[in-house]
Design an enzyme around this catalytic site. Structure first.
Site, PDB file in Angstrom:
ATOM      1  N   TYR A 170       1.010  -1.269   0.132  1.00  0.00           N
ATOM      2  CA  TYR A 170       0.039  -0.125   0.095  1.00  0.00           C
ATOM      3  C   TYR A 170       0.772   1.203  -0.126  1.00  0.00           C
ATOM      4  CZ  TYR A 170      -3.896   3.127   1.420  1.00  0.00           C
ATOM      5  OH  TYR A 170      -4.875   4.304   1.450  1.00  0.00           O
ATOM      6  N   LYS A 174       1.227   3.608  -3.414  1.00  0.00           N
ATOM      7  CA  LYS A 174       0.860   4.819  -3.403  1.00  0.00           C
ATOM      8  C   LYS A 174       2.025   6.078  -3.497  1.00  0.00           C
ATOM      9  CE  LYS A 174      -3.688   4.802  -2.122  1.00  0.00           C
ATOM     10  NZ  LYS A 174      -4.683   5.354  -2.937  1.00  0.00           N
ATOM     11  N   VAL A 213     -11.561   3.003  13.938  1.00  0.00           N
ATOM     12  CA  VAL A 213     -12.809   4.014  14.228  1.00  0.00           C
ATOM     13  C   VAL A 213     -14.057   2.732  13.778  1.00  0.00           C
ATOM     14  CG1 VAL A 213     -14.381   5.744  13.678  1.00  0.00           C
ATOM     15  CG2 VAL A 213     -12.062   6.089  13.699  1.00  0.00           C
ATOM     16  N   PHE A 216     -14.070   0.234  16.706  1.00  0.00           N
ATOM     17  CA  PHE A 216     -14.705   0.451  18.078  1.00  0.00           C
ATOM     18  C   PHE A 216     -16.040   0.806  17.986  1.00  0.00           C
ATOM     19  CE2 PHE A 216     -10.586   2.717  19.850  1.00  0.00           C
ATOM     20  CZ  PHE A 216      -9.845   1.435  20.020  1.00  0.00           C
ATOM     21  N   TYR A 229      -5.058  -1.918  20.219  1.00  0.00           N
ATOM     22  CA  TYR A 229      -3.856  -2.608  20.033  1.00  0.00           C
ATOM     23  C   TYR A 229      -2.626  -2.016  20.425  1.00  0.00           C
ATOM     24  CZ  TYR A 229      -6.707  -4.722  16.160  1.00  0.00           C
ATOM     25  OH  TYR A 229      -7.697  -5.377  15.572  1.00  0.00           O
ATOM     26  N   GLY A 230      -1.520  -2.696  21.052  1.00  0.00           N
ATOM     27  CA  GLY A 230      -0.597  -2.240  21.765  1.00  0.00           C
ATOM     28  C   GLY A 230      -1.044  -1.641  22.940  1.00  0.00           C
ATOM     29  N   ASP A 231      -0.200  -0.417  23.141  1.00  0.00           N
ATOM     30  CA  ASP A 231      -0.416   0.231  24.537  1.00  0.00           C
ATOM     31  C   ASP A 231      -1.407   1.261  24.494  1.00  0.00           C
ATOM     32  OD1 ASP A 231       0.814   2.166  23.241  1.00  0.00           O
ATOM     33  OD2 ASP A 231       2.562   2.084  24.708  1.00  0.00           O
ATOM     34  N   THR A 235      -0.888   7.537  18.077  1.00  0.00           N
ATOM     35  CA  THR A 235      -1.807   8.658  17.737  1.00  0.00           C
ATOM     36  C   THR A 235      -2.116   8.510  16.473  1.00  0.00           C
ATOM     37  OG1 THR A 235      -0.380  10.301  17.053  1.00  0.00           O
ATOM     38  CG2 THR A 235      -0.916  10.134  19.642  1.00  0.00           C
TER      39      THR A 235
HETATM   40  P1  NAD Z   1     -12.904   1.848   0.079  1.00  0.00           P
HETATM   41  O1  NAD Z   1     -12.226   0.648   0.357  1.00  0.00           O
HETATM   42  O2  NAD Z   1     -14.106   1.965   0.778  1.00  0.00           O
HETATM   43  O3  NAD Z   1     -12.980   2.191  -1.356  1.00  0.00           O
HETATM   44  C1  NAD Z   1     -11.890   1.916  -2.362  1.00  0.00           C
HETATM   45  C2  NAD Z   1     -13.095   1.563  -3.673  1.00  0.00           C
HETATM   46  O4  NAD Z   1     -12.097   0.978  -4.898  1.00  0.00           O
HETATM   47  C3  NAD Z   1     -13.841   0.276  -3.553  1.00  0.00           C
HETATM   48  O5  NAD Z   1     -15.333   0.610  -3.941  1.00  0.00           O
HETATM   49  C4  NAD Z   1     -13.431  -0.732  -4.149  1.00  0.00           C
HETATM   50  O6  NAD Z   1     -14.251  -1.782  -4.716  1.00  0.00           O
HETATM   51  C5  NAD Z   1     -12.575  -0.153  -5.184  1.00  0.00           C
HETATM   52  N1  NAD Z   1     -11.589  -0.767  -5.595  1.00  0.00           N
HETATM   53  C6  NAD Z   1     -10.358  -1.363  -5.164  1.00  0.00           C
HETATM   54  N2  NAD Z   1      -9.588  -1.776  -6.207  1.00  0.00           N
HETATM   55  C7  NAD Z   1     -10.274  -1.820  -7.109  1.00  0.00           C
HETATM   56  C8  NAD Z   1      -9.760  -2.033  -8.458  1.00  0.00           C
HETATM   57  N3  NAD Z   1      -8.541  -2.723  -8.851  1.00  0.00           N
HETATM   58  N4  NAD Z   1     -10.329  -1.650  -9.684  1.00  0.00           N
HETATM   59  C9  NAD Z   1     -11.643  -0.931  -9.393  1.00  0.00           C
HETATM   60  N5  NAD Z   1     -12.083  -0.708  -8.262  1.00  0.00           N
HETATM   61  C10 NAD Z   1     -11.397  -0.930  -7.298  1.00  0.00           C
HETATM   62  O7  NAD Z   1     -11.722   2.760   0.632  1.00  0.00           O
HETATM   63  P2  NAD Z   1     -11.851   4.311   0.984  1.00  0.00           P
HETATM   64  O8  NAD Z   1     -11.569   4.845   2.242  1.00  0.00           O
HETATM   65  O9  NAD Z   1     -13.202   5.161   0.384  1.00  0.00           O
HETATM   66  O10 NAD Z   1     -10.754   4.880   0.155  1.00  0.00           O
HETATM   67  C11 NAD Z   1     -10.653   5.822  -1.030  1.00  0.00           C
HETATM   68  C12 NAD Z   1      -9.445   6.153  -1.620  1.00  0.00           C
HETATM   69  O11 NAD Z   1      -8.975   6.880  -0.595  1.00  0.00           O
HETATM   70  C13 NAD Z   1      -8.378   4.906  -1.468  1.00  0.00           C
HETATM   71  O12 NAD Z   1      -7.460   5.278  -2.842  1.00  0.00           O
HETATM   72  C14 NAD Z   1      -7.609   5.153  -0.315  1.00  0.00           C
HETATM   73  O13 NAD Z   1      -6.228   4.593  -0.475  1.00  0.00           O
HETATM   74  C15 NAD Z   1      -7.601   6.588  -0.243  1.00  0.00           C
HETATM   75  N6  NAD Z   1      -7.429   6.728   1.278  1.00  0.00           N
HETATM   76  C16 NAD Z   1      -8.451   6.683   2.056  1.00  0.00           C
HETATM   77  C17 NAD Z   1      -8.165   7.013   3.414  1.00  0.00           C
HETATM   78  C18 NAD Z   1      -9.342   6.743   4.578  1.00  0.00           C
HETATM   79  O14 NAD Z   1      -9.142   6.952   5.973  1.00  0.00           O
HETATM   80  N7  NAD Z   1     -10.473   6.234   4.157  1.00  0.00           N
HETATM   81  C19 NAD Z   1      -6.826   7.206   4.025  1.00  0.00           C
HETATM   82  C20 NAD Z   1      -5.877   7.789   3.154  1.00  0.00           C
HETATM   83  C21 NAD Z   1      -6.160   7.468   1.699  1.00  0.00           C
HETATM   84  N1  UDP Z   2      -6.237  -0.064  16.089  1.00  0.00           N
HETATM   85  C1  UDP Z   2      -6.695  -0.341  17.568  1.00  0.00           C
HETATM   86  N2  UDP Z   2      -7.890  -1.272  17.606  1.00  0.00           N
HETATM   87  C2  UDP Z   2      -8.376  -1.827  16.393  1.00  0.00           C
HETATM   88  C3  UDP Z   2      -7.793  -1.525  15.199  1.00  0.00           C
HETATM   89  C4  UDP Z   2      -6.854  -0.514  14.940  1.00  0.00           C
HETATM   90  O1  UDP Z   2      -6.074  -0.220  18.533  1.00  0.00           O
HETATM   91  O2  UDP Z   2      -9.331  -2.538  16.615  1.00  0.00           O
HETATM   92  C5  UDP Z   2      -5.170   0.813  16.011  1.00  0.00           C
HETATM   93  C6  UDP Z   2      -3.964   0.382  14.911  1.00  0.00           C
HETATM   94  O3  UDP Z   2      -3.058  -0.484  15.585  1.00  0.00           O
HETATM   95  C7  UDP Z   2      -3.408   1.564  14.701  1.00  0.00           C
HETATM   96  C8  UDP Z   2      -4.615   2.560  14.859  1.00  0.00           C
HETATM   97  O4  UDP Z   2      -5.412   1.789  15.225  1.00  0.00           O
HETATM   98  O5  UDP Z   2      -2.487   2.129  15.548  1.00  0.00           O
HETATM   99  C9  UDP Z   2      -5.090   2.803  13.341  1.00  0.00           C
HETATM  100  O6  UDP Z   2      -5.476   1.763  12.835  1.00  0.00           O
HETATM  101  P1  UDP Z   2      -6.178   1.781  11.072  1.00  0.00           P
HETATM  102  O7  UDP Z   2      -5.970   0.352  10.922  1.00  0.00           O
HETATM  103  O8  UDP Z   2      -7.421   2.250  11.512  1.00  0.00           O
HETATM  104  O9  UDP Z   2      -5.460   2.829  10.378  1.00  0.00           O
HETATM  105  P2  UDP Z   2      -4.075   2.935   9.785  1.00  0.00           P
HETATM  106  O10 UDP Z   2      -2.856   2.227  10.630  1.00  0.00           O
HETATM  107  O11 UDP Z   2      -3.797   2.709   8.605  1.00  0.00           O
HETATM  108  O12 UDP Z   2      -3.708   4.406  10.220  1.00  0.00           O
END
Ligand code: NAD
Ligand code: UDP
Ligand code: UDP
EC number: 4.1.1.35
Length: 343
Positions: A170, A174, A213, A216, A229-231, A235
């Site tokens: 990932y 990206k 989120v 929880f 997860y962890g302590d 953040t």
């Molecule tokens: P999500 O998983 O809900 O949405 C992703 C969508 O992409 C899904 O509808 C999935 O079916 C589609 N998809 C995945 N692989 C595909 C492929 N090969 N071809 C066509 N469609 C495909 O995730 P999201 O939270 O809505 O995230 C959307 C974008 O934002 C992603 O690129 C993600 O990396 C980025 N992003 C999200 C967060 C977040 O916290 N939600 C944080 C950072 C970046």
């Molecule tokens: N996490 C947690 N409990 C859960 C799921 C995740 O404490 O049930 C923690 C995880 O270890 C990380 C943070 O929450 O430190 C955010 O995790 P998430 O998978 O939501 O997103 P990302 O790591 O991609 O920021």
């Protein structure tokens, strides 16, 4: 049928998405890859509401038809089930490229597919943008900063990413997508925009995607213990989805390539987040500690000065205000009452 419609956007070669200042914008033809997902479906709602024609391209890996079902029958809406790893021909003015699984559980499920989606999928969408002269927006991620050695993270920070870990498909995917985007910008003169999104939450998140989120909230509603997860002292900064969508649209319409951090600078430990969930849903919810996953970043908080200065954007919804807005949607989906699922 869609291709037969007249081109309604303001078009010119090499920059179809540009709307000259002072001119009222007309409806554009916009592709949203990943538009059936969590963030994408909220973006689609906003684009349709302002009069654009929207084509969702989504393979429904983590997306759900239910997220966009309320647009079925709208002549400005079309959904194509398609994997972005395969080429596709479309005629459009703007491309919001979101397709990619976002939760660690989903993107680790098939890491090679995740890399292909980020690299080959992004390449295809850039090739499409080049062919039709569309403006292209990449949704990158705060994960490009890895386990950051700078805090808060500024866009000029190059990151601290493990290239061979379980999150690398990932993170590095990206990072490569950003590289490709900039190479098409420089090499093919493509109009591009890059957003680095920080943790985002809201209605329509996958319930069991393992993100903190959604975990929880679902756990508190189901009267299960909240799994920290962890302590629990690591953040994150949590952004409500409508703030993100606003930022993505301002970025697309603005004049700046980026990258731009889009996130809420409010920083919470996982234990603090658990407390907000308890206060919102169930003060008696118990906390259970679990071992943490590999390569988990210790801290994450965006510096959003650049987006504030250049896009005039900042988030408006605090965690305490935003969390209750997703609880009703989760309640409906978990307990089977679909009535207000898309409210
Ligand atoms: P999500 O998983 O809900 O949405 C992703 C969508 O992409 C899904 O509808 C999935 O079916 C589609 N998809 C995945 N692989 C595909 C492929 N090969 N071809 C066509 N469609 C495909 O995730 P999201 O939270 O809505 O995230 C959307 C974008 O934002 C992603 O690129 C993600 O990396 C980025 N992003 C999200 C967060 C977040 O916290 N939600 C944080 C950072 C970046
Ligand atoms: N996490 C947690 N409990 C859960 C799921 C995740 O404490 O049930 C923690 C995880 O270890 C990380 C943070 O929450 O430190 C955010 O995790 P998430 O998978 O939501 O997103 P990302 O790591 O991609 O920021
Ligand atoms: N592509 C696509 N749709 C288009 C144009 C291109 O899916 O409308 C794909 C194309 O198949 C190629 C990629 O985008 O794999 C990159 O295209 P580009 O024209 O930049 O490179 P080339 O085809 O010359 O390698």
């Amino acid at each position: 049928a869609f291709e037969a419609e007249p081109r309604r956007g303001i078009l010119h070669p090499g920059g179809a998405g540009r709307v000259p200042l002072g001119l009222k914008r007309k409806g554009l033809r916009v592709v949203v890859t990943g538009g059936a997902g969590f963030v994408g479906s909220h973006l689609v709602d906003r684009l349709l509401a302002r009069g654009d024609s929207v084509i969702v391209v989504d393979n429904l890996f983590t997306g759900r038809k239910e997220n966009v079902l309320h647009h079925a029958g709208n002549p400005n809406f079309e959904m194509i089930r398609h994997d972005v790893v395969e080429p596709i021909l479309l005629e459009v003015d703007q491309i919001y490229h979101l397709a990619c699984p976002a939760s660690p559980v989903h993107y680790k499920h098939n890491p090679v597919k995740t890399i292909k989606t980020n690299v080959v999928g992004t390449l295809n969408m850039l090739g499409l943008a080049k062919r039709v002269g569309a403006r292209f927006l990449l949704t990158s991620t705060s994960e490009v900063y890895g386990d950051p050695l700078q805090h808060p993270q500024v866009e000029t920070y190059w990151g601290n990413v493990n290239p061979i870990g379980v999150r690398s498909c990932y993170d590095e995917g990206k990072r490569t997508a950003e590289t490709l985007t900039m190479d098409y910008h420089r090499g093919a003169n493509l109009e591009v925009r890059i957003a680095r999104i920080f943790n985002t939450y809201g209605p329509r998140m996958c319930i069991d995607d393992g993100r903190v989120v959604s975990n929880f909230v679902a756990q508190a509603l189901r009267k299960e213990p909240l799994t920290v997860y962890g302590d629990g002292k690591q953040t994150r900064s949590f952004q409500y989805v409508s703030d993100l969508v606003e930022g993505l649209m301002k970025l697309m319409e603005g004049e700046h390539v980026g990258p731009f951090n889009l996130g809420n600078p409010g920083e919470f430990t996982m234990l603090e987040l658990a407390k907000v969930v308890q206060d919102t849903i169930d003060p008696n919810a118990r906390i259970e500690f679990r071992p943490n996953t590999a390569d988990d970043p210790h801290k994450r908080k965006p510096d959003i000065s650049r987006a504030k200065d250049l896009l005039g954007w900042e988030p408006k919804i605090s965690l305490k205000k935003g969390l209750p807005l997703m609880v009703q949607d989760f309640r409906n989906r978990i307990f089977g009452d679909q009535k207000d699922a898309n409210a």
